[in-house]
Design a protein around this motif. Structure first.
Motif, PDB file in Angstrom:
ATOM      1  N   GLY A 100      -3.317  -2.686  -1.258  1.00 30.91           N
ATOM      2  CA  GLY A 100      -3.988  -1.635  -0.439  1.00 30.91           C
ATOM      3  C   GLY A 100      -4.959  -1.016  -1.281  1.00 30.91           C
ATOM      4  N   MET A 101      -4.153  -1.083  -2.701  1.00 30.97           N
ATOM      5  CA  MET A 101      -5.601  -0.509  -3.255  1.00 30.97           C
ATOM      6  C   MET A 101      -7.340  -1.391  -3.010  1.00 30.97           C
ATOM      7  N   THR A 102      -6.660  -2.575  -3.155  1.00 31.21           N
ATOM      8  CA  THR A 102      -7.240  -3.911  -3.524  1.00 31.21           C
ATOM      9  C   THR A 102      -9.019  -3.161  -2.105  1.00 31.21           C
ATOM     10  N   PHE A 103      -8.328  -3.253  -0.368  1.00 32.74           N
ATOM     11  CA  PHE A 103      -8.768  -3.181   0.682  1.00 32.74           C
ATOM     12  C   PHE A 103      -9.435  -1.697   0.574  1.00 32.74           C
ATOM     13  N   VAL A 104      -9.114  -1.029  -0.202  1.00 33.83           N
ATOM     14  CA  VAL A 104      -9.498   0.874   0.057  1.00 33.83           C
ATOM     15  C   VAL A 104     -11.032   0.331  -1.421  1.00 33.83           C
ATOM     16  N   ILE A 105     -10.600   0.011  -1.807  1.00 37.48           N
ATOM     17  CA  ILE A 105     -11.494  -0.585  -3.417  1.00 37.48           C
ATOM     18  C   ILE A 105     -12.679  -0.943  -3.141  1.00 37.48           C
ATOM     19  N   ILE A 106     -12.273  -2.132  -1.734  1.00 35.18           N
ATOM     20  CA  ILE A 106     -13.390  -2.853  -1.498  1.00 35.18           C
ATOM     21  C   ILE A 106     -14.714  -2.629  -0.099  1.00 35.18           C
ATOM     22  N   GLY A 157      -1.690   3.640   1.923  1.00 36.42           N
ATOM     23  CA  GLY A 157      -0.468   5.088   2.441  1.00 36.42           C
ATOM     24  C   GLY A 157       0.671   3.562   2.664  1.00 36.42           C
ATOM     25  N   LEU A 158       0.761   2.932   3.792  1.00 41.22           N
ATOM     26  CA  LEU A 158       1.681   2.775   4.476  1.00 41.22           C
ATOM     27  C   LEU A 158       2.381   1.277   3.043  1.00 41.22           C
ATOM     28  N   LEU A 159       1.854   0.481   2.668  1.00 41.54           N
ATOM     29  CA  LEU A 159       2.062  -0.758   1.601  1.00 41.54           C
ATOM     30  C   LEU A 159       2.572   0.217   0.700  1.00 41.54           C
ATOM     31  N   LEU A 174       7.378   4.928   5.810  1.00 41.40           N
ATOM     32  CA  LEU A 174       6.713   3.773   5.855  1.00 41.40           C
ATOM     33  C   LEU A 174       6.186   4.881   7.253  1.00 41.40           C
ATOM     34  N   ALA A 175       6.822   5.790   7.436  1.00 43.75           N
ATOM     35  CA  ALA A 175       6.056   6.685   8.897  1.00 43.75           C
ATOM     36  C   ALA A 175       5.341   7.847   7.718  1.00 43.75           C
ATOM     37  N   VAL A 176       5.896   8.483   7.094  1.00 42.81           N
ATOM     38  CA  VAL A 176       5.609   8.984   6.542  1.00 42.81           C
ATOM     39  C   VAL A 176       4.027   9.531   5.278  1.00 42.81           C
ATOM     40  N   CYS A 177       4.248   8.150   4.887  1.00 42.57           N
ATOM     41  CA  CYS A 177       3.470   7.912   3.421  1.00 42.57           C
ATOM     42  C   CYS A 177       2.345   7.259   4.585  1.00 42.57           C
TER      43      CYS A 177
END
Lengths: 317, 320
Positions: free
Chosen positions: A55-61, A217-219, A96-99
């Protein structure tokens, strides 16, 4: 192959190459290193960090950063353990819903107000930890996982590897396809590369940014839920500093923090590299876990310096 | 028609003025409001003992925030400060056998060296500040733990006195923090170096073109940040009467960044607000003390802090 191509290859697959070298050195140096048991333990303990780092990879890209994932990991674990008293579905869907919702809120604030992702997710880190403490009676209550089916998701095995490893592998594949083969993936690269240009070309900048934080968040929540299933409880003290481990793994994997470049293979290699370093230090025995931090820090510094020098060399050619 | 436009304009101007006021004085107003609330509704708030405890507790964060404000002014960030505090705690007990002053000097020099490594990576190699100092955060905390693996209590009376003695009722630690605040304020407002720091944060390439020693100034800023963090580590260790490299300074980088940002220094650099940074640190401390005194749990404190950070950054963000 000219110098430029060599530089790019090193930048993209450097982590994988170093990983290979370390595995060979480790196998030669220690009899108990290259055993199926040790390999399995490295892979299993790396899987939770890997899910977060994807997930962080998507955010950082996309040019952002997400400091809230460590807190979301813990929150996800507590919610999953709490939810498991109502059965498997609730145990998985509640975190999953909350995060996911927290990710959505952060993404909305970042995309709509133009506030720095660093600050917004720093507030997320604090706020989510507060929320986690609130539902666990200030950390005093540890919810145990009673649901057998949910515990099995974390503890069951297939082909000698526990389910979280297979789930991680599947997620990594999906993420790779998303990033390399879909319009969404192209948008993520475009937004991180040059936001203004992307907007002018008609890329839905705000939507792409929001989606990226929702994914992260989901991941993170999913990783927390899987970890709770594996440990049979929602532990409230884990996950501290996990956001920094995830960022380190992504950076070691060759994704640039400036956005616009990087990939999932590198991130997975980066996570495994950190796991192998820890395993090698365990093999030596006399070295403490503190020593592992020193090695990780030095390693991260070397990698970013190398990255920087390589990208300079590329620009010169 | 013309009247309508001028009314609309007046409204816009008024709105801008409100934003500018919040940006400049919001944090002072918030601290005052919280103080007033506590004086009215919190029993024993004005007791000298309570007041002293609050001040002493916030001191390390204030000292670290001063360095952080300088770094953020250059458009950088320093994540390594908490680990530097831990390293200083380790070094100070390792060298305490040579006397308290040499031990403190070794610890502070150690912090400056860590700052120099981070600064060199940022200024000369061109690594992003967040990654360079992240590597140091991980590595230096490990180093501190390798040097001093567990909590060590010490009995050196001079070092203990540094942590617990008072002059005219004011703890020495607090006096040191106040003196450092004045020095940093002077450096930022009155020295060439201070102007260079702000100029580099405002526009790095213009600074380079106009011949400022950009790399040297950047390096110096990180050295100062490391030095101040080490000093904070020494003072915290002196107060605890024990060296605890495992948990000393954990997450203080986040508190310091919060103090700087809540004080209205933009993360985009080019502007440093020293006194507001100290106020930012006081505000967060006062806030958590108030919530705890009124029996609200830790969880609430963190959630309220999150909201305040967002509100402060929203109010002080650059107008577009």
């Amino acid at each position: 192959m000219n110098r430029e191509q060599a530089g790019r290859l090193l930048q993209q697959h450097g982590a994988l190459m170093v990983l290979g070298v370390l595995v060979i050195v480790g196998s030669l140096a220690f009899d108990s290193f290259a055993t199926p048991g040790n390999a399995a333990s490295v892979v299993v303990s790396s899987s939770f960090l890997a899910i977060i780092a994807i997930g962080m990879t998507f955010v950082i890209i996309s040019g952002g950063i997400d400091l809230s994932v460590g807190s979301l990991f813990v929150l996800g674990g507590v919610l999953a353990a709490y939810g498991s008293q109502y059965g498997l579905a609730v145990a998985l869907l509640l975190p999953l819903a909350v995060c996911g919702l927290v990710g959505l809120l952060q993404g909305l604030v970042i995309a709509r107000t133009g506030m720095a992702p660093f600050i917004v997710t720093l507030a997320g880190l604090l706020g989510v930890r507060g929320l986690m403490l609130a539902i666990s009676d200030e950390g005093a209550t540890t919810y145990l996982v009673k649901d057998r089916a949910f515990a099995a998701v974390g503890q069951g095995e297939l082909l000698g590897l526990s389910y979280p490893v297979h789930i991680t592998a599947a997620l990594a594949l999906v993420a790779m396809v998303l990033l390399q083969r879909t319009g969404f993936g192209q948008n993520v690269y475009a937004v991180g590369g040059n936001e203004q240009a992307a907007a002018l070309m008609g890329v839905p900048v705000a939507r792409t940014k929001i989606l990226v934080y929702v994914m992260s968040g989901l991941l993170a929540g999913l990783a927390g839920a899987l970890n709770a299933a594996r440990l049979s409880s929602g532990v409230t003290i884990l996950g501290i500093g996990l956001e920094l481990d995830a960022i380190a793994a992504v950076v070691i994997g060759g994704t640039l923090l400036t956005g616009g470049a990087g990939g999932i293979t590198g991130t997975v290699a980066g996570v495994l590299l950190l796991g192998v370093i820890q395993s090698l230090i365990n093999q030596v025995g006399s070295l403490t876990s503190a020593f592992q931090q020193v090695v990780s820090g030095v390693f991260l510094a070397l990698v970013v310096v190398a990255q920087r020098l390589l990208s300079k060399a590329q620009r010169l050619t | 028609m013309a009247e309508l436009t001028s009314q609309a304009q007046a409204r816009v101007v008024r709105k801008q003025r409100v934003f500018a006021w919040v940006q400049d004085y919001g944090v002072y107003a918030a601290v005052l409001a919280l103080l007033l609330f506590n004086v009215l509704f919190t029993p024993h708030f004005l007791d000298a003992a309570n007041f002293r405890t609050q001040l002493v507790q916030v001191t390390p964060i204030v000292i670290v925030s001063l360095g952080m404000a300088l770094v953020i002014g250059t458009q950088g960030i320093d994540l390594s400060v908490g680990s530097v505090m831990a390293l200083a705690a380790a070094l100070v007990v390792m060298y305490l056998g040579y006397g308290w002053l040499p031990a403190v000097i070794v610890a502070v020099v150690g912090g400056a060296v860590v700052g120099a490594v981070g600064g060199a990576l940022v200024a000369y190699v061109g690594v992003q500040p967040i990654v360079a100092t992240l590597a140091l955060l991980v590595g230096v905390r490990g180093l501190a733990n390798v040097l001093v693996p567990q909590l060590v209590e010490f009995r050196n009376p001079d070092l203990i006195a540094l942590g617990s003695s008072s002059v005219a009722g004011i703890p020495v630690i607090v006096l040191i923090a106040a003196a450092l605040t004045v020095i940093v304020l002077f450096v930022v407002r009155r020295t060439t170096f201070g102007r260079q720091v702000v100029a580099i944060g405002g526009n790095r390439s213009a600074s380079e073109l106009s011949g400022l020693p950009v790399k040297r100034v950047l390096l110096t800023v990180y050295v100062i940040s490391g030095l101040l963090a080490a000093l904070a580590g020494v003072l915290a260790t002196a107060r605890l009467q024990a060296s605890d490299p495992t948990s000393l300074g954990l997450f203080i980088e986040l508190s310091a960044i919060t103090a700087v940002v809540v004080g209205g220094t933009p993360l985009t650099g080019g502007r440093i607000r020293v006194l507001s940074t100290v106020m930012g640190a006081l505000l967060m401390q006062l806030l958590s003390a108030t919530l705890i005194k009124h029996n609200l749990p830790q969880s609430w404190t963190q959630m309220v802090q999150a909201v305040i950070i967002l509100a402060a950054v929203y109010a002080t963000r650059e107008r577009r």
